[in-house]
Design a protein around this motif. Structure first.
Motif, PDB file in Angstrom:
ATOM      1  N   UNK A  88      34.203  42.144  34.959  1.00 50.17           N
ATOM      2  CA  UNK A  88      34.114  43.246  34.706  1.00 50.17           C
ATOM      3  C   UNK A  88      32.543  43.835  34.814  1.00 50.17           C
ATOM      4  N   UNK A  89      31.694  42.306  35.199  1.00 47.93           N
ATOM      5  CA  UNK A  89      30.062  43.136  34.460  1.00 47.93           C
ATOM      6  C   UNK A  89      29.220  42.308  35.498  1.00 47.93           C
ATOM      7  N   UNK A  90      29.951  41.155  36.096  1.00 47.00           N
ATOM      8  CA  UNK A  90      29.105  40.248  36.977  1.00 47.00           C
ATOM      9  C   UNK A  90      29.548  40.686  38.099  1.00 47.00           C
ATOM     10  N   UNK A  91      30.853  40.611  38.666  1.00 46.59           N
ATOM     11  CA  UNK A  91      31.365  39.977  39.988  1.00 46.59           C
ATOM     12  C   UNK A  91      30.828  42.851  40.124  1.00 46.59           C
ATOM     13  N   UNK A  92      30.914  43.238  39.793  1.00 50.87           N
ATOM     14  CA  UNK A  92      31.235  44.711  39.346  1.00 50.87           C
ATOM     15  C   UNK A  92      29.660  45.399  39.203  1.00 50.87           C
ATOM     16  N   UNK A  93      28.966  44.456  39.474  1.00 47.60           N
ATOM     17  CA  UNK A  93      27.270  45.420  39.459  1.00 47.60           C
ATOM     18  C   UNK A  93      26.356  44.585  40.239  1.00 47.60           C
ATOM     19  N   UNK A  94      24.694  44.881  40.474  1.00 49.50           N
ATOM     20  CA  UNK A  94      24.053  43.863  40.492  1.00 49.50           C
ATOM     21  C   UNK A  94      23.503  42.499  40.225  1.00 49.50           C
ATOM     22  N   UNK A  95      22.096  42.601  40.299  1.00 51.66           N
ATOM     23  CA  UNK A  95      22.326  41.697  39.327  1.00 51.66           C
ATOM     24  C   UNK A  95      20.647  41.889  38.197  1.00 51.66           C
ATOM     25  N   UNK A  96      20.475  43.532  39.277  1.00 54.84           N
ATOM     26  CA  UNK A  96      19.420  44.707  38.197  1.00 54.84           C
ATOM     27  C   UNK A  96      20.011  44.993  37.047  1.00 54.84           C
ATOM     28  N   UNK A  97      21.430  45.373  37.358  1.00 61.49           N
ATOM     29  CA  UNK A  97      22.451  46.081  35.824  1.00 61.49           C
ATOM     30  C   UNK A  97      22.788  45.173  35.239  1.00 61.49           C
ATOM     31  N   UNK A  98      23.540  44.224  35.779  1.00 60.83           N
ATOM     32  CA  UNK A  98      23.833  43.356  35.021  1.00 60.83           C
ATOM     33  C   UNK A  98      22.209  42.628  33.726  1.00 60.83           C
ATOM     34  N   UNK A  99      21.810  42.516  34.046  1.00 59.68           N
ATOM     35  CA  UNK A  99      20.437  41.573  33.706  1.00 59.68           C
ATOM     36  C   UNK A  99      20.244  42.845  32.324  1.00 59.68           C
ATOM     37  N   UNK A 100      20.569  44.338  32.715  1.00 64.62           N
ATOM     38  CA  UNK A 100      20.289  45.528  31.756  1.00 64.62           C
ATOM     39  C   UNK A 100      21.587  45.583  30.912  1.00 64.62           C
ATOM     40  N   UNK A 101      22.561  45.588  31.093  1.00 62.70           N
ATOM     41  CA  UNK A 101      23.879  45.558  30.609  1.00 62.70           C
ATOM     42  C   UNK A 101      23.636  44.444  29.793  1.00 62.70           C
ATOM     43  N   UNK A 102      23.413  43.240  29.397  1.00 57.50           N
ATOM     44  CA  UNK A 102      23.120  42.021  29.019  1.00 57.50           C
ATOM     45  C   UNK A 102      21.988  41.984  27.785  1.00 57.50           C
ATOM     46  N   UNK A 103      21.444  42.959  28.211  1.00 55.28           N
ATOM     47  CA  UNK A 103      19.953  42.838  27.730  1.00 55.28           C
ATOM     48  C   UNK A 103      20.306  43.656  26.499  1.00 55.28           C
ATOM     49  N   UNK A 104      20.399  44.445  26.756  1.00 57.38           N
ATOM     50  CA  UNK A 104      21.377  45.817  25.705  1.00 57.38           C
ATOM     51  C   UNK A 104      22.188  45.668  24.579  1.00 57.38           C
ATOM     52  N   UNK A 105      22.921  44.971  25.418  1.00 57.63           N
ATOM     53  CA  UNK A 105      24.086  44.316  24.170  1.00 57.63           C
ATOM     54  C   UNK A 105      23.669  42.994  23.774  1.00 57.63           C
ATOM     55  N   UNK A 106      23.452  41.860  23.959  1.00 56.69           N
ATOM     56  CA  UNK A 106      22.871  40.528  23.702  1.00 56.69           C
ATOM     57  C   UNK A 106      21.481  40.820  22.751  1.00 56.69           C
ATOM     58  N   UNK A 107      20.806  41.561  23.101  1.00 53.24           N
ATOM     59  CA  UNK A 107      19.138  41.909  22.691  1.00 53.24           C
ATOM     60  C   UNK A 107      19.106  42.850  21.600  1.00 53.24           C
ATOM     61  N   UNK A 108      20.108  43.668  21.462  1.00 55.25           N
ATOM     62  CA  UNK A 108      20.071  45.328  20.428  1.00 55.25           C
ATOM     63  C   UNK A 108      18.838  46.058  21.292  1.00 55.25           C
TER      64      UNK A 108
END
Length: 250
Positions: free
Chosen positions: A93-113
């Protein structure tokens, strides 16, 4: 040879300053295994983890094996978060459906808050994704000093500094700011879908519903009779009449 993480700096020095937060109802609730007193508390913590990473987990998205390990104390909350980030649901849902830049942004938001500091941070972490893969990127993110200092091994990540004292409106939730699918895949999947109803349904209390014999029940019948009387026979011009067709053949 893996490329080390590039240096990046926040856009403003205020991001380095710890905010003075007055406790209140608007502050995020912290879920940690240090405060677990009953199995029900563990259920709430697991739901908070799913809500932070997936925003909403369907029955097929749940990781029952990881939940069992967390309940039995075999893994920590940080390892449970790692399992959710490496699950098939998150990768699809997140890695395969987005670019690496957007995937990084979503992971930073969810993991680092927090939001990414700048484009430099996106590029730095995107290089990690490109060289180590998404698994190596998740490991580096969870093993970073920022994550360990703020959440450690026992606390579920949450959106930090959601409410800003200098603004009338705080930061939007990450799931609204950064939806799961990119705009291209939202168009392919047909999102958003707008459904219009021909009739608006309104709730009518039981005591206000018309009873038998109420004149309101005959309103529809009266309107149908009035509309029928209003219909007139269409006028036909004499020039359009075919008199020869009206004469019977002998």
């Amino acid at each position: 040879m893996t490329i080390p993480l590039l240096n990046y700096t926040p856009k403003t020095q205020n991001a380095r300053v710890e905010g003075y937060v007055v406790p209140g109802d608007d502050q995020p609730k912290i879920f940690s295994t240090e405060n677990i007193l009953s199995p029900a508390d563990m259920d709430v913590l697991i739901e908070a983890a799913y809500r932070q990473i997936f925003f909403h987990a369907f029955k097929s998205d749940r990781e029952r094996f990881l939940e069992s390990q967390l309940r039995n104390g075999q893994i920590t909350v940080r390892e449970f978060i790692r399992g959710l980030l490496l699950s098939d649901t998150f990768v699809t849902s997140f890695y395969e459906k987005n670019s690496n830049y957007r995937y990084v942004e979503q992971c930073v938001q969810r993991v680092l808050g927090r939001d990414v500091y700048s484009e430099d941070e996106k590029i730095a972490w995107s290089i990690v994704v490109g060289t180590k893969g998404y698994g190596g990127f998740i490991d580096d993110l969870l093993n970073s000093d920022e994550y360990l200092e703020n959440f450690g091994d026992d606390t579920v990540p949450y959106q930090r500094r959601r409410n800003l004292p200098g603004r009338d409106q705080g930061e939007l939730p990450f799931n609204i700011k950064s939806p799961r699918y990119d705009s291209y895949y939202r168009g392919v999947l047909g999102f958003p879908q707008i459904v219009w109803q021909n009739q608006v349904r309104r709730f009518i209390p039981q005591d206000k519903k018309p009873k038998a014999g109420d004149p309101v029940n005959y309103l529809a019948a009266a309107r149908s009779i009035a509309s029928a009387r209003g219909q007139t026979t269409p006028r036909v011009s004499t020039g359009n009449l075919d008199y020869l067709a009206k004469v019977p053949r002998r």
